[in-house]
Write a protein that holds these residues in place. Structure first.
Motif, short mmCIF file in Angstrom:
data_model
loop_
_atom_site.label_atom_id
_atom_site.label_comp_id
_atom_site.label_asym_id
_atom_site.label_seq_id
_atom_site.Cartn_x
_atom_site.Cartn_y
_atom_site.Cartn_z
N VAL A 81 0.91 -1.16 0.02
CA VAL A 81 0.07 0.19 -0.06
C VAL A 81 0.86 1.28 -0.12
N LEU A 82 1.99 1.25 0.72
CA LEU A 82 2.70 2.35 0.84
C LEU A 82 3.44 2.63 -0.44
N GLN A 83 3.98 1.54 -0.92
CA GLN A 83 4.57 1.70 -2.52
C GLN A 83 3.62 2.34 -3.27
N HIS A 84 2.26 1.83 -3.22
CA HIS A 84 1.22 2.54 -4.22
C HIS A 84 1.16 3.92 -3.82
N ILE A 85 1.23 4.45 -2.60
CA ILE A 85 1.24 5.91 -2.55
C ILE A 85 2.61 6.41 -3.18
N HIS A 86 3.65 5.76 -2.93
CA HIS A 86 4.84 6.39 -3.18
C HIS A 86 4.99 6.47 -4.75
N ASP A 87 4.37 5.46 -5.56
CA ASP A 87 4.25 5.34 -6.91
C ASP A 87 3.34 6.63 -7.62
N LEU A 88 2.51 7.11 -6.78
CA LEU A 88 1.58 8.34 -7.30
C LEU A 88 2.45 9.41 -7.38
N GLY A 89 3.66 9.50 -6.55
CA GLY A 89 4.45 10.65 -6.46
C GLY A 89 4.60 11.46 -5.08
N MET A 149 9.35 7.80 2.20
CA MET A 149 8.41 8.87 2.47
C MET A 149 8.55 9.37 3.84
N LYS A 150 8.14 10.49 4.25
CA LYS A 150 8.18 11.25 5.56
C LYS A 150 6.76 10.94 6.05
N VAL A 151 6.58 11.28 7.40
CA VAL A 151 5.45 11.04 7.98
C VAL A 151 4.92 12.50 8.46
N VAL A 152 3.56 12.87 8.26
CA VAL A 152 2.97 14.06 8.74
C VAL A 152 1.97 13.69 9.73
N MET A 153 1.99 14.23 10.87
CA MET A 153 0.86 13.96 11.93
C MET A 153 0.21 15.22 12.50
N ASP A 154 -1.02 15.12 12.70
CA ASP A 154 -1.82 16.20 13.28
C ASP A 154 -1.56 16.66 14.68
N PHE A 155 -1.13 18.21 14.87
CA PHE A 155 -0.97 18.61 16.03
C PHE A 155 -2.20 19.53 16.20
#
Length: 553
Positions: free
Chosen positions: A41-49, A123-129
């Motif tokens: 799944v993460l590879q799919h997101i990465h492949d989207l750019g 990829m890097k991780v963004v989290m809500d604050f």
């Protein structure tokens, strides 16, 4: 390469067969899990750019689901929006959502494993604050030893005190008479009432208020005799507690914080807190949800790296797509933030906005392709993609609390079936979903790798091409020997146009005047002609499409 942030609510991306009962429970509708985001799944997101993934709704928030068997307190249903609850009504800043864990007792470990997998996939991780407000029944069960809870020790006899974390309505009970009840008559009690998150300072919030939340106190007295006043010396208690929360997550490897409603929190706090976080974690980014363009520079000066350009570029592009304003207005939108252009975050969808293909926006996903090209190629700043946008998710379900509003719910248990097909059951994808996804992938993965895009200069061609002003938008990008001539066609018909490049562009970008051959990076078409201030370039642009001509000097 440009930053591309892929926003996804894990709750909405489950693998199990879809039932999707309106107002359904987690047992009825299921729920996506951290573990569903495996390497494939993460590879799919990465492949989207994507370069970053913003996992939305990770921190534990109010819900109507009972997890008391795991030692997690229940929330009263009257102050929870939807069965699943709003991700922005935080109940414990030091915990993660049990809905998203396969093993609830191991929920933090499952989250940290996802962070590590995302990093491993490049990829890097963004989290809500969420700094402005918390759930009415906020109570941390996961805070580190020695940490005092928000509101612990508050003197409720005071409406305002810099030693308090919340605002109080002197001796008045909370009145929820305007709020439909979710309980069996045993209504939620709060004495004294705390001020509501959307700066509602009396004890009777309305149904359109953020009644499920309470406002955090950063040292601003909104109700003193002279109006709003600031009390930042000594440092308010909330500043220290919220900075400690940022540091807690930064130490766990989070790469960026998307700061909810950042403009409702004073810049003085942000400057103080961001400085402390970046001193220890200099690579971490802060992304601010700021809607007032007059405040943009103040929040950038306070340390933010990126700010939503909602009122500027998003509103403009939406209006152009819908035919409510001319394409030439895009020039005014980018010029308004030209001095801070690298700090603007462009987007066409997010969880707060209506879906492109909804009945409230464009209906047809193809109509927004020219906007996608402009938003991604015009400048070198970051772009945000909302999960489902790339397959034309319509957001037209009536999932429960969210209603029928053209948005994908953030309040209910629901599975977005178009996303489920794209991630887990690709053989079931519809033809139009595949075609749209391929278009997004080409733009976000191929075009954003062009040096002229991520490291080039921009030259807006609209002032010398008034014939384009209504439904077409044209500009140049150049870096070293690469030139991109971009024209986006917002019209529903194919057009053949002549595009003039002025002498100033040749001088500003140091372009030699000569014959050229060009390839369209969005198709296999080729053109040739003369690069000259006196010779317009003739091209045909498809309906609701674009041409990105690459000229190699």
């Amino acid at each position: 390469m440009k930053q591309v942030i892929y926003q996804v609510l894990p709750r909405l991306l489950g693998r199990e067969p879809v039932r999707n009962i309106p107002c359904g429970s987690v047992e009825q509708n299921g729920c996506g899990k951290f573990n569903d985001f495996d390497e494939r799944v993460l590879q799919h997101i990465h492949d989207l750019g994507a370069t970053h993934v913003w996992f939305t709704g990770v921190i534990r928030h109010a819900t109507q689901t009972d997890y008391t068997q795991y030692g997690i307190p229940c929330q009263h249903p009257d102050i929870v929006k939807g069965r699943a609850g709003s991700p922005y009504a935080i109940t414990d800043y030091y915990d993660v959502d049990p809905d998203l864990a396969v093993n609830v007792n191991q929920r933090m470990e499952e989250w940290m494993a996802l962070v590590e997998r995302t990093h491993r996939m490049g990829m890097k991780v963004v989290m809500d604050f969420v700094p402005n407000h918390v759930a009415r029944q906020y109570h941390s069960i996961a805070k580190p030893l020695g940490v005092k809870d928000l509101g612990e020790g508050d003197n409720t006899d005071y409406h305002f005190s810099t030693a308090n974390n919340f605002y109080y309505c002197w001796g008045q009970p909370l009145d929820l008479s305007d709020i439909p009840t979710n309980s069996d008559g045993n209504r939620y009690q709060e004495q004294p009432a705390k001020a509501t998150g959307n700066d509602h300072f009396d004890n009777r919030p309305g149904r359109n208020d953020w009644y499920e939340t309470i406002k955090l106190n950063y040292g601003i007295d909104y109700c003193d005799a002279g109006g709003r006043s600031e009390h930042f010396n000594p440092i308010p208690d909330t500043w220290s507690k919220m900075t400690d929360i940022l540091l807690f997550w930064a130490q766990k490897g989070i790469d960026a914080f998307r700061c909810d409603m950042a403009e409702m929190v004073p810049t003085a706090f942000w400057q103080w807190a961001i400085d402390k976080v970046k001193f220890l974690h200099p690579q971490i980014q802060f992304i601010g949800e700021v809607y007032d363009p007059n405040q943009y520079r103040n929040y950038l000066n306070a340390g933010f790296d990126l700010l939503y350009d909602k009122v500027g570029m998003y509103d403009c592009l939406r209006n152009v797509v819908c035919g409510r304003c001319n394409a030439a207005d895009i020039t005014h939108a980018w010029q308004a933030t030209d001095d801070i252009r690298d700090h603007m975050l462009y987007f066409l969808e997010n969880h707060d906005e209506q879906r492109i293909t909804s009945d409230f926006f464009a209906v047809d996903a193809q109509k927004a392709i020219p906007a996608l090209v402009v938003a991604t190629l015009l400048q070198s700043n970051a772009f945000m993609l909302y999960a489902g946008q790339e397959v034309g998710e319509r957001g037209m379900n009536e999932e429960g609390f969210s209603g029928h509003d053209g948005r994908t719910t953030i309040f209910d248990y629901w599975t977005v079936d178009s996303l489920q097909r794209a991630f887990f059951y690709r053989r079931r994808m519809r033809k139009e979903e595949r075609q749209l996804e391929q278009c997004y992938q080409k733009v976000l993965k191929q075009l954003l790798k062009e040096k002229a895009v991520y490291d080039g200069q921009t030259f807006d061609l609209m002032y010398v091409n008034p014939q384009l002003s209504q439904r077409q938008f044209a500009f140049l990008r150049k870096a070293a020997t690469d030139i991109l001539l971009v024209i986006a066609n917002f019209d529903g018909n194919e057009v053949t146009v002549n595009v003039t490049i002025p002498q100033h562009a040749f001088d500003f970008l140091a372009i030699p005047q000569r014959a050229f051959n060009a390839d369209d990076l969005l198709s296999e078409e080729k053109i040739s002609g003369q690069l000259s201030a006196d010779t317009p370039i003739t091209m045909t642009v498809p309906a609701h499409g674009a041409r990105v001509w690459k000229i190699k000097l």
